[in-house]
Scaffold this motif. Structure first.
Motif, PDB file in Angstrom:
ATOM      1  N   LYS A   1     -22.165  32.763  77.693  1.00 44.72           N
ATOM      2  CA  LYS A   1     -23.093  33.879  77.617  1.00 44.72           C
ATOM      3  C   LYS A   1     -22.337  35.179  77.372  1.00 44.72           C
ATOM      4  N   ILE A   2     -23.087  36.240  77.100  1.00 42.00           N
ATOM      5  CA  ILE A   2     -22.490  37.520  76.748  1.00 42.00           C
ATOM      6  C   ILE A   2     -21.571  38.055  77.851  1.00 42.00           C
ATOM      7  N   LYS A   3     -21.968  37.878  79.111  1.00 43.81           N
ATOM      8  CA  LYS A   3     -21.150  38.355  80.223  1.00 43.81           C
ATOM      9  C   LYS A   3     -19.792  37.661  80.227  1.00 43.81           C
ATOM     10  N   GLU A   4     -19.782  36.368  80.007  1.00 45.54           N
ATOM     11  CA  GLU A   4     -18.532  35.603  79.995  1.00 45.54           C
ATOM     12  C   GLU A   4     -17.663  36.008  78.800  1.00 45.54           C
ATOM     13  N   ALA A   5     -18.305  36.205  77.658  1.00 43.56           N
ATOM     14  CA  ALA A   5     -17.559  36.628  76.460  1.00 43.56           C
ATOM     15  C   ALA A   5     -16.923  37.996  76.689  1.00 43.56           C
ATOM     16  N   ALA A   6     -17.687  38.906  77.281  1.00 40.81           N
ATOM     17  CA  ALA A   6     -17.179  40.251  77.550  1.00 40.81           C
ATOM     18  C   ALA A   6     -15.993  40.191  78.512  1.00 40.81           C
ATOM     19  N   GLU A   7     -16.109  39.416  79.554  1.00 40.44           N
ATOM     20  CA  GLU A   7     -15.015  39.292  80.520  1.00 40.44           C
ATOM     21  C   GLU A   7     -13.779  38.671  79.878  1.00 40.44           C
ATOM     22  N   ARG A   8     -13.992  37.648  79.066  1.00 45.82           N
ATOM     23  CA  ARG A   8     -12.861  36.967  78.422  1.00 45.82           C
ATOM     24  C   ARG A   8     -12.092  37.901  77.499  1.00 45.82           C
ATOM     25  N   LEU A   9     -12.810  38.790  76.806  1.00 48.60           N
ATOM     26  CA  LEU A   9     -12.175  39.685  75.839  1.00 48.60           C
ATOM     27  C   LEU A   9     -11.833  41.055  76.417  1.00 48.60           C
ATOM     28  N   GLY A  10     -12.296  41.336  77.624  1.00 50.24           N
ATOM     29  CA  GLY A  10     -12.003  42.626  78.228  1.00 50.24           C
ATOM     30  C   GLY A  10     -12.752  43.779  77.582  1.00 50.24           C
ATOM     31  N   ILE A  11     -13.956  43.502  77.109  1.00 52.25           N
ATOM     32  CA  ILE A  11     -14.796  44.553  76.524  1.00 52.25           C
ATOM     33  C   ILE A  11     -16.141  44.535  77.237  1.00 52.25           C
TER      34      ILE A  11
ATOM     35  N   GLY B   1     -24.294  44.137  62.662  1.00 49.33           N
ATOM     36  CA  GLY B   1     -24.216  43.005  61.746  1.00 49.33           C
ATOM     37  C   GLY B   1     -22.827  42.402  61.624  1.00 49.33           C
ATOM     38  N   LEU B   2     -21.953  42.686  62.591  1.00 50.58           N
ATOM     39  CA  LEU B   2     -20.594  42.160  62.523  1.00 50.58           C
ATOM     40  C   LEU B   2     -20.488  40.741  63.075  1.00 50.58           C
ATOM     41  N   LEU B   3     -21.434  40.348  63.884  1.00 50.42           N
ATOM     42  CA  LEU B   3     -21.468  38.978  64.380  1.00 50.42           C
ATOM     43  C   LEU B   3     -22.898  38.616  64.703  1.00 50.42           C
ATOM     44  N   SER B   4     -23.161  37.330  64.709  1.00 49.60           N
ATOM     45  CA  SER B   4     -24.513  36.867  65.025  1.00 49.60           C
ATOM     46  C   SER B   4     -24.409  35.545  65.791  1.00 49.60           C
ATOM     47  N   PRO B   5     -24.236  35.671  67.109  1.00 50.29           N
ATOM     48  CA  PRO B   5     -24.145  34.452  67.908  1.00 50.29           C
ATOM     49  C   PRO B   5     -25.480  33.708  67.895  1.00 50.29           C
ATOM     50  N   SER B   6     -25.401  32.423  68.125  1.00 50.75           N
ATOM     51  CA  SER B   6     -26.641  31.647  68.173  1.00 50.75           C
ATOM     52  C   SER B   6     -27.404  32.011  69.443  1.00 50.75           C
ATOM     53  N   ARG B   7     -28.670  31.639  69.465  1.00 47.60           N
ATOM     54  CA  ARG B   7     -29.532  31.897  70.630  1.00 47.60           C
ATOM     55  C   ARG B   7     -29.953  30.564  71.233  1.00 47.60           C
ATOM     56  N   GLN B   8     -29.975  30.534  72.539  1.00 39.07           N
ATOM     57  CA  GLN B   8     -30.450  29.331  73.222  1.00 39.07           C
ATOM     58  C   GLN B   8     -31.963  29.274  73.067  1.00 39.07           C
ATOM     59  N   GLN B   9     -32.475  28.114  72.702  1.00 42.74           N
ATOM     60  CA  GLN B   9     -33.909  28.005  72.408  1.00 42.74           C
ATOM     61  C   GLN B   9     -34.780  28.180  73.647  1.00 42.74           C
ATOM     62  N   HIS B  10     -34.336  27.676  74.766  1.00 47.25           N
ATOM     63  CA  HIS B  10     -35.193  27.705  75.948  1.00 47.25           C
ATOM     64  C   HIS B  10     -35.292  29.075  76.620  1.00 47.25           C
ATOM     65  N   ASN B  11     -34.303  29.972  76.410  1.00 47.15           N
ATOM     66  CA  ASN B  11     -34.389  31.277  77.071  1.00 47.15           C
ATOM     67  C   ASN B  11     -34.037  32.464  76.160  1.00 47.15           C
ATOM     68  N   GLY B  12     -33.570  32.206  74.950  1.00 52.37           N
ATOM     69  CA  GLY B  12     -33.258  33.269  74.012  1.00 52.37           C
ATOM     70  C   GLY B  12     -31.936  33.979  74.264  1.00 52.37           C
ATOM     71  N   TYR B  13     -31.151  33.524  75.251  1.00 52.49           N
ATOM     72  CA  TYR B  13     -29.860  34.129  75.529  1.00 52.49           C
ATOM     73  C   TYR B  13     -28.890  33.858  74.391  1.00 52.49           C
ATOM     74  N   ARG B  14     -27.981  34.801  74.193  1.00 49.90           N
ATOM     75  CA  ARG B  14     -26.932  34.599  73.194  1.00 49.90           C
ATOM     76  C   ARG B  14     -25.983  33.509  73.688  1.00 49.90           C
ATOM     77  N   ALA B  15     -25.536  32.684  72.742  1.00 51.70           N
ATOM     78  CA  ALA B  15     -24.558  31.647  73.070  1.00 51.70           C
ATOM     79  C   ALA B  15     -23.341  31.868  72.172  1.00 51.70           C
ATOM     80  N   PHE B  16     -22.206  32.204  72.785  1.00 51.42           N
ATOM     81  CA  PHE B  16     -20.987  32.497  72.044  1.00 51.42           C
ATOM     82  C   PHE B  16     -20.089  31.274  72.017  1.00 51.42           C
TER      83      PHE B  16
END
Length: 169
Positions: A2-12, A24-39
């Motif tokens: 998820k976005i929180k984990e990606a942010a922590e991993r990259l330090g941003i 428009g620099l990236l477009s992560p997929s979305r989880q179908q059941h909840n719409g969360y970004r999946a990185f």
């Protein structure tokens, strides 16, 4: 991940990731059941690339172009963009180096004469202004002093800034 984990991993921040997505620099997929970004790993690599290029001072529009070149496997064009960015950074470095040299001269002049020619102050201010204009949103703090005029040995009137040096005990 998820976005929180990606942010922590990259330090941003999560906000930065959302900004890059909105640009428009990236477009992560979305989880179908909840719409969360999946990185995925490719998204993380892309984000690392974006962050690295931003750290190098590259504007978003140029990052978009660089990513398109990476996607198209056009290494020559990417090299060209990186070399261009390097030359921009080098020019800023040269300007900063000149400002440091000017400040050093001003310090030495002030130590010796207890006065500072206005031309030196102007040169430092101009360099600061040019750097500030290159990076919108950045400001360089000012100082207050008052101009004075003096007459040099040649009889010419010289403008200078009179600065009182205080010793800290």
């Amino acid at each position: 991940m998820k976005i929180k984990e990606a942010a922590e991993r990259l330090g941003i921040s999560q906000r930065a990731i959302r900004f890059y997505e909105k640009q428009g620099l990236l477009s992560p997929s979305r989880q179908q059941h909840n719409g969360y970004r999946a990185f995925g790993e490719e998204d993380i690599w892309r984000l690392q690339t974006i962050v690295a290029l931003r750290e190098a001072g590259m504007p978003i529009a140029d990052i978009r172009t660089a990513l398109a070149e990476i996607d198209a496997n056009d290494e020559g064009r990417l090299m060209e963009l990186l070399e261009l960015q390097r030359s921009v950074m080098f020019a800023k470095w040269v300007e900063m180096k000149q400002m440091i040299e000017t400040a050093d001269r001003m310090i030495e002049t002030l130590r010796q004469n207890r006065t500072l020619p206005i031309d030196d102050m102007y040169q430092l201010a101009e360099g600061s202004r040019r750097l500030r204009e290159q990076r919108p949103g950045r400001t360089v703090g000012g100082s207050t002093s008052r101009p004075a005029t003096t007459t040099g040995s040649s009889g010419k009137t010289r403008r200078s800034i009179r600065i009182t040096m205080k010793r800290c005990v």
